[in-house]
Design an enzyme around this catalytic site. Structure first.
Site, PDB file in Angstrom:
ATOM      1  N   SER A 180       0.841  -1.198   0.000  1.00 33.24           N
ATOM      2  CA  SER A 180       0.000   0.000   0.000  1.00 33.24           C
ATOM      3  C   SER A 180       0.878   1.250   0.000  1.00 33.24           C
ATOM      4  O   SER A 180       1.692   1.434  -0.903  1.00 33.24           O
ATOM      5  CB  SER A 180      -0.956  -0.051   1.201  1.00 33.24           C
ATOM      6  OG  SER A 180      -2.020   0.850   1.044  1.00 33.24           O
ATOM      7  N   ASP A 203      -9.618  -6.385  -3.687  1.00 31.17           N
ATOM      8  CA  ASP A 203      -9.142  -5.187  -2.987  1.00 31.17           C
ATOM      9  C   ASP A 203     -10.156  -4.062  -3.132  1.00 31.17           C
ATOM     10  O   ASP A 203     -10.514  -3.672  -4.240  1.00 31.17           O
ATOM     11  CB  ASP A 203      -7.791  -4.763  -3.579  1.00 31.17           C
ATOM     12  CG  ASP A 203      -7.051  -3.743  -2.713  1.00 31.17           C
ATOM     13  OD1 ASP A 203      -7.715  -2.951  -2.023  1.00 31.17           O
ATOM     14  OD2 ASP A 203      -5.811  -3.744  -2.749  1.00 31.17           O
ATOM     15  N   HIS A 263      -7.202  -6.277   0.365  1.00 28.61           N
ATOM     16  CA  HIS A 263      -6.091  -5.325   0.341  1.00 28.61           C
ATOM     17  C   HIS A 263      -4.869  -5.836   1.091  1.00 28.61           C
ATOM     18  O   HIS A 263      -3.788  -5.265   0.962  1.00 28.61           O
ATOM     19  CB  HIS A 263      -6.557  -3.999   0.952  1.00 28.61           C
ATOM     20  CG  HIS A 263      -5.571  -2.890   0.810  1.00 28.61           C
ATOM     21  ND1 HIS A 263      -5.093  -2.460  -0.419  1.00 28.61           N
ATOM     22  CD2 HIS A 263      -4.955  -2.105   1.752  1.00 28.61           C
ATOM     23  CE1 HIS A 263      -4.236  -1.469  -0.233  1.00 28.61           C
ATOM     24  NE2 HIS A 263      -4.132  -1.231   1.062  1.00 28.61           N
TER      25      HIS A 263
END
Length: 314
Positions: free
Chosen positions: A100, A234, A262
């Site tokens: 991320s 996600d 995610h």
């Protein structure tokens, strides 16, 4: 694969205490967590990865047990901090893995310090497209700091985190990540953590979405092995960004993990560890050449890259 806790160590860099775990031996593997998380997001995979590697999993500045000063929370600042931490630990080169927001830090590290980056692995990474969850965009809005301050008062925080974890436990795939969201929510009870998060997000996101991208520099990955790993479900950063990465960097290995959100490294740690280990095993570490780097910069991106077929779920 059971989740384990690991001894947290501390190193002081530029007067700020940095928390990290270091496990295993062998070539170095630097694991960078995402926004609002800490090194524990990697706990389900650290032991498997440490079988053949020296795994370094820090808490980024402003996160976890690391200090949360008034400081530089830009991608460049984080890349500098990771270079200096590795230097303090006596590690010259590493395969850098970022999840991320940590993926954005990993890309910045590889860009600033190619001579210290053996490989680059991006996990549901920022910087590969403009789209982002409305919750992330909301952090940039006026009043966020004050609103979260109220929502993290003890009674409301307990109610909120309990509710999020109960929803995550239902098994509905589109809300599977709420357990991790609950952990992030709980961490925001610390005003310093809220301030750090606001500074981080404002550097990479505005009300329209992500403003930092690797698109204009993706051609530099020709000099470095790169993998992109994504969860098909996600809901924070869409899986289409994985396919965009394949277009931007045709030599990259792209893996889309079925039945994962995610946090694919937490949803399916054994599968994730196999994918990452195989990527490392089947690629040679980058060998930095100033002359080659200069040629790539001089040539730039060569024309328009043709799209590639969508990746097959792993």
């Amino acid at each position: 694969m059971s989740e384990q806790s690991h001894e947290v160590r501390f190193a002081t860099v530029h007067g700020h205490r940095r928390a990290y775990v270091q496990v295993g031996s062998g070539p170095a593997l630097l694991l960078l967590h995402g926004l609002g998380c800490d090194h524990t997001t990697w706990s389900p995979v650290i032991e498997a990865l440490a079988e053949h590697h020296t795994v370094i999993a820090p808490d980024l500045l402003g996160h976890g047990q690391s200090d949360k000063p008034r400081a530089d929370y830009t991608l460049g600042g984080y890349a500098n901090g990771m270079r200096d931490l590795l230097t303090v630990l006596g590690i010259e080169q590493a395969t850098v893995v970022g999840h991320s927001f940590g993926g954005g830090v990993a890309m910045q590290f590889a860009y600033q310090y190619p001579e210290r980056t053996e490989r680059l692995a991006l996990v549901a990474s920022g910087g590969l497209g403009p789209e982002v969850s409305p919750i992330i965009r909301a952090i940039t809005t006026p009043g966020f700091h004050q609103a979260i301050g109220l929502l993290t008062l003890p009674g409301l925080r307990h109610l909120g985190t309990t509710g999020l974890r109960l929803l995550a436990a239902t098994g509905v795939k589109h809300i599977r990540d709420l357990d991790e969201v609950a952990t992030i929510y709980d961490s925001l009870k610390d005003p310093a953590a809220r301030t750090a998060m606001r500074h981080v997000v404002r550097g990479v996101v505005d009300w329209q979405g992500q403003v930092v991208t690797m698109a204009d520099r993706a051609y530099l990955t020709d000099a470095m092995p790169m993998a992109v790993i994504w969860g098909r479900d996600d809901m924070v950063l869409p899986v289409q960004h994985a396919h965009q990465a394949a277009t931007l960097a045709p030599t990259a290995r792209v893996e889309v993990m079925a039945d994962a959100g995610h946090f694919p490294h937490k949803d399916h740690p054994q599968r994730f560890a196999r994918i990452l280990t195989d990527f490392i095993r089947t690629t040679e570490p980058a060998s930095y050449s100033r002359a080659r780097w200069r040629r790539l910069l001089e040539q730039g991106a060569a024309g328009t890259l043709a799209p590639v077929p969508a990746a097959t779920p792993a």
